[in-house]
Design an enzyme around this catalytic site. Sequence first.
Site, PDB file in Angstrom:
ATOM      1  N   ILE A 175       4.562 -26.836  92.391  1.00 53.40           N
ATOM      2  CA  ILE A 175       3.662 -26.129  93.033  1.00 53.40           C
ATOM      3  C   ILE A 175       3.791 -25.363  94.292  1.00 53.40           C
ATOM      4  O   ILE A 175       3.076 -24.064  93.827  1.00 53.40           O
ATOM      5  CB  ILE A 175       3.034 -28.239  93.302  1.00 53.40           C
ATOM      6  CG1 ILE A 175       2.249 -28.314  92.389  1.00 53.40           C
ATOM      7  CG2 ILE A 175       1.611 -27.373  94.998  1.00 53.40           C
ATOM      8  CD1 ILE A 175       1.198 -29.676  92.265  1.00 53.40           C
TER       9      ILE A 175
ATOM     10  N   PHE B 157      -2.706 -15.179  94.524  1.00 56.23           N
ATOM     11  CA  PHE B 157      -1.775 -15.913  94.355  1.00 56.23           C
ATOM     12  C   PHE B 157      -2.451 -16.215  92.675  1.00 56.23           C
ATOM     13  O   PHE B 157      -2.048 -16.677  91.785  1.00 56.23           O
ATOM     14  CB  PHE B 157      -2.305 -17.762  94.423  1.00 56.23           C
ATOM     15  CG  PHE B 157      -2.111 -17.674  95.855  1.00 56.23           C
ATOM     16  CD1 PHE B 157      -0.810 -17.395  96.281  1.00 56.23           C
ATOM     17  CD2 PHE B 157      -2.772 -18.859  96.717  1.00 56.23           C
ATOM     18  CE1 PHE B 157      -0.590 -17.404  97.346  1.00 56.23           C
ATOM     19  CE2 PHE B 157      -2.615 -18.397  98.267  1.00 56.23           C
ATOM     20  CZ  PHE B 157      -1.619 -18.284  98.558  1.00 56.23           C
TER      21      PHE B 157
ATOM     22  N   TRP C 156       4.016 -21.611  92.018  1.00 58.62           N
ATOM     23  CA  TRP C 156       3.094 -21.112  91.679  1.00 58.62           C
ATOM     24  C   TRP C 156       2.106 -20.765  93.063  1.00 58.62           C
ATOM     25  O   TRP C 156       1.231 -19.346  92.676  1.00 58.62           O
ATOM     26  CB  TRP C 156       1.665 -22.696  91.081  1.00 58.62           C
ATOM     27  CG  TRP C 156       0.679 -22.062  90.562  1.00 58.62           C
ATOM     28  CD1 TRP C 156       0.315 -21.464  89.654  1.00 58.62           C
ATOM     29  CD2 TRP C 156      -0.450 -21.677  91.525  1.00 58.62           C
ATOM     30  NE1 TRP C 156      -1.373 -21.379  88.958  1.00 58.62           N
ATOM     31  CE2 TRP C 156      -1.877 -21.671  90.833  1.00 58.62           C
ATOM     32  CE3 TRP C 156      -0.345 -21.993  92.634  1.00 58.62           C
ATOM     33  CZ2 TRP C 156      -2.589 -21.200  91.248  1.00 58.62           C
ATOM     34  CZ3 TRP C 156      -2.303 -21.797  92.893  1.00 58.62           C
ATOM     35  CH2 TRP C 156      -3.187 -21.237  92.273  1.00 58.62           C
ATOM     36  N   HIS C 157       2.420 -20.536  94.592  1.00 54.13           N
ATOM     37  CA  HIS C 157       2.083 -19.726  95.042  1.00 54.13           C
ATOM     38  C   HIS C 157       1.564 -18.235  95.165  1.00 54.13           C
ATOM     39  O   HIS C 157       1.137 -17.613  95.570  1.00 54.13           O
ATOM     40  CB  HIS C 157       1.309 -20.979  96.155  1.00 54.13           C
ATOM     41  CG  HIS C 157       0.581 -21.514  96.471  1.00 54.13           C
ATOM     42  ND1 HIS C 157       1.172 -22.748  96.329  1.00 54.13           N
ATOM     43  CD2 HIS C 157      -1.282 -22.108  96.313  1.00 54.13           C
ATOM     44  CE1 HIS C 157      -0.389 -24.356  96.204  1.00 54.13           C
ATOM     45  NE2 HIS C 157      -1.221 -23.235  96.166  1.00 54.13           N
ATOM     46  N   GLY C 158       3.246 -18.276  95.205  1.00 55.41           N
ATOM     47  CA  GLY C 158       4.341 -17.033  94.849  1.00 55.41           C
ATOM     48  C   GLY C 158       5.612 -16.586  94.996  1.00 55.41           C
ATOM     49  O   GLY C 158       5.981 -17.702  94.594  1.00 55.41           O
TER      50      GLY C 158
END
Lengths: 301, 480
Positions: free
Chosen positions: B322, B480, B325-327
């Site tokens: 997770i 994102f 996933w943001h970067g």
Amino acid sequence: MKQFLKLLVIFIAPILIIGGAIEVLLRQIPNDYKQKAAYLSSNANTIETLILGSSHSLYGINPDYLKGNAFNASFVSQTPDVDWAILQQYQNQLTNLKTIIIRLSYASLFETLSETNEAWRLKDYNLYFHLQQDYTFKQHSELLSVKLQNNLNRIYNYYVLGVSETSITQSGWGINAHVTPPENLEQAGINVAQRHTISDLSQYHFNTDNFKAIAAFCETRNIQLVVITLPGYKSYNSYMDKTQWQKTEDFGKFLDSTYTTCTYLNFLNDESFTAQDFFDGDHLNAQGAKKLSVKLQELLK
Amino acid sequence: MLFNSLDFAVFLPIVFVLYWFVFQTSLKLQNILVVVASYIFYAWWDWRFLALILFSTIVDFTLGLLIFKEQNDSKRRVLLFLSVFVNLGLLGFFKYFNFFVENFIQAFSFLGMRLQYSALYIILPVGISFYTFQTLSYTIDIYKKRLEPTTNVISFMAFVSFFPQLVAGPIERARDLLPQFETKRVFSVDKAKDGLKQALWGLFKKMVIADNCALFVDEFFGNHEAYSGSALLIGAFFFTIQIYCDFSGYSDIAIGVSRLFGFNLSKNFAFPYFATNIAEFWRRWHISLTTWFKDYFYIPLGGSRGTKVMQVRNTLLIFIVIGLWHGAAWKFVVYGFINGLHFLPNIIRGRKKKIIQNQNELIPSIQTGLGILKTFGFLVIVRVFFRAEDLSSALGYLQRIFSRSLFAIPEFANRVGALYLMVLIVVFMTIEWFGKQNAYGIEVLGGTWKRKYRWGFYYVLVFFIFYFYAKPQQFIYFQF
């Protein structure tokens, strides 16, 4: 659906009415753009010397010290594309024009007004000069281009407190500059040099093309074009990026050697300008403006 | 195109009028309009990446049909693998390529081997993480036989590109959103009014709270060396509020705008800052993403079944993913990891985190209040990793917070402005607290008031929005 639309119209109508009223009130406030546009519209045929450029020339060249009828059409953050647009707008009315003085500053070739944080100023050119520098709806409205917070302050200052927004003389010279230099002029110069150092060089050709267009225009009309780099405080000059400045200076020399009516004057490191002549790292104060304008007049003879 | 821009203020009524007045007789035409409008909406940002959406759409539409028709299990698996490969491949290239190559080279340099590489200049297409996950869930659900594929390519294109949620979610499941494109929508005044109200609330959150917090946050995080611990703590607090108002504001606008067109999107936030522990927080924050990961990653890994070691592994893995996933940055890995760590004591002790009930109370009990404060305090600190430029800046920022200067009087420009903003945040959080049983903060607020008072309240919100409106600021989750 009808019920929904009816409610929506009733809800939105007061917002539009109030918004419209604010827009009208804002447009009624006299400002520098309005004043200069009005002057150019009615007196362009009497102007012999036209000064174009950004805050450097707005505050740094006082037309009152130049011979003949000189007018300063510079504005804060004005970039070469807008200089050229102003010239084109009034070219048919400028029948008596003999000289154009235009600044070539450290950042002139690397910034375009529409791409900077000062892009909101485009609305002033659209609304008062009718230049159509930006076709978006937002930039054709006082209300939408600037924070409501600021607009309400403008209305309050002008209509309630009676404070004028104009800060130029009849000949267009900017009188907003502080008279005395700040306490830490050294640091101010460093800060502004860093701010004017542009890493993205993508605007270079766009800006040089505009300068070339102005130079070609002057050559065709046999108008003397003086491209001038104004004095900068020593800390400002020493913190400039060498490549960026070199490109700027080279371009000034290029214009000088390419166009027969063009002269490039570089006052950047002119030592006759002392700390007392600046109000910050890259702007002359009234005393500095007088000194430079007198010098210019001598050179223009 | 940004929701908080004049462009969108012109775009939305045009699409609305065409949708309900010109194309209302044909479902197909309405869907085509949605697709065209969505592509224009996206192209406003960068038209070149439309090809990517189109490619992703065509691939998953085709593979969905093929997986469904195929009887042979191994062939079905190959087709699913192809879908996963294409979707994650695109995401991996645009989002993670440089990150992995750079870290790979660094790993080699530890071994004394110097590899030459100059990073590729790759622009991250807006919304790629959102629509990729949406299309991916479609083919996985078909493979798992939880969903039948659509044969209507227009509906599928509309499902993938639906403009209100295209660039920042909520990440919709095909089984929820796709049928809505295949059923005739009927205009409902109440639904549309409610949608407008939710969108207005979202704009207020974004433009009044989040964008004003950003002014302070950018300064503190940009120059943290120049500020005391106390000032930086205020900066971290403002960022915690900013990210919530920015992202949940976006979701509110997306959900609200969708309702204007007769669609129901899933809830993405459930007042997460009123959570009394981290587990509850993650059930309330970015719900469409966390449930996605739960369904397609955590449960297939074994979820909370198996040995404690497996449970710990699964929990840490899901939070790290997770985070990633943001970067593509280590700071996001650390952010996810710290959140995951928070769950470990309960897993190891074999206890489920106690969820404090009775959150309906108007005045929180001491237990609830302490739980909320503790959770919020944890988030204020851990979010420093999320916002900081990189991992070392985050550590530097935290080091200064936890120094003696934490007890100094905070010195920074515009302290009066910060104070006003604090007051505004308190008012905002109070409204949210009283509305926490509903879909969004002001869903029922003023429901029993006379119209003039209710509308007066809406006008106040509109006034605030215009008062602070300047240059439209991008939403944080666009990156994102």
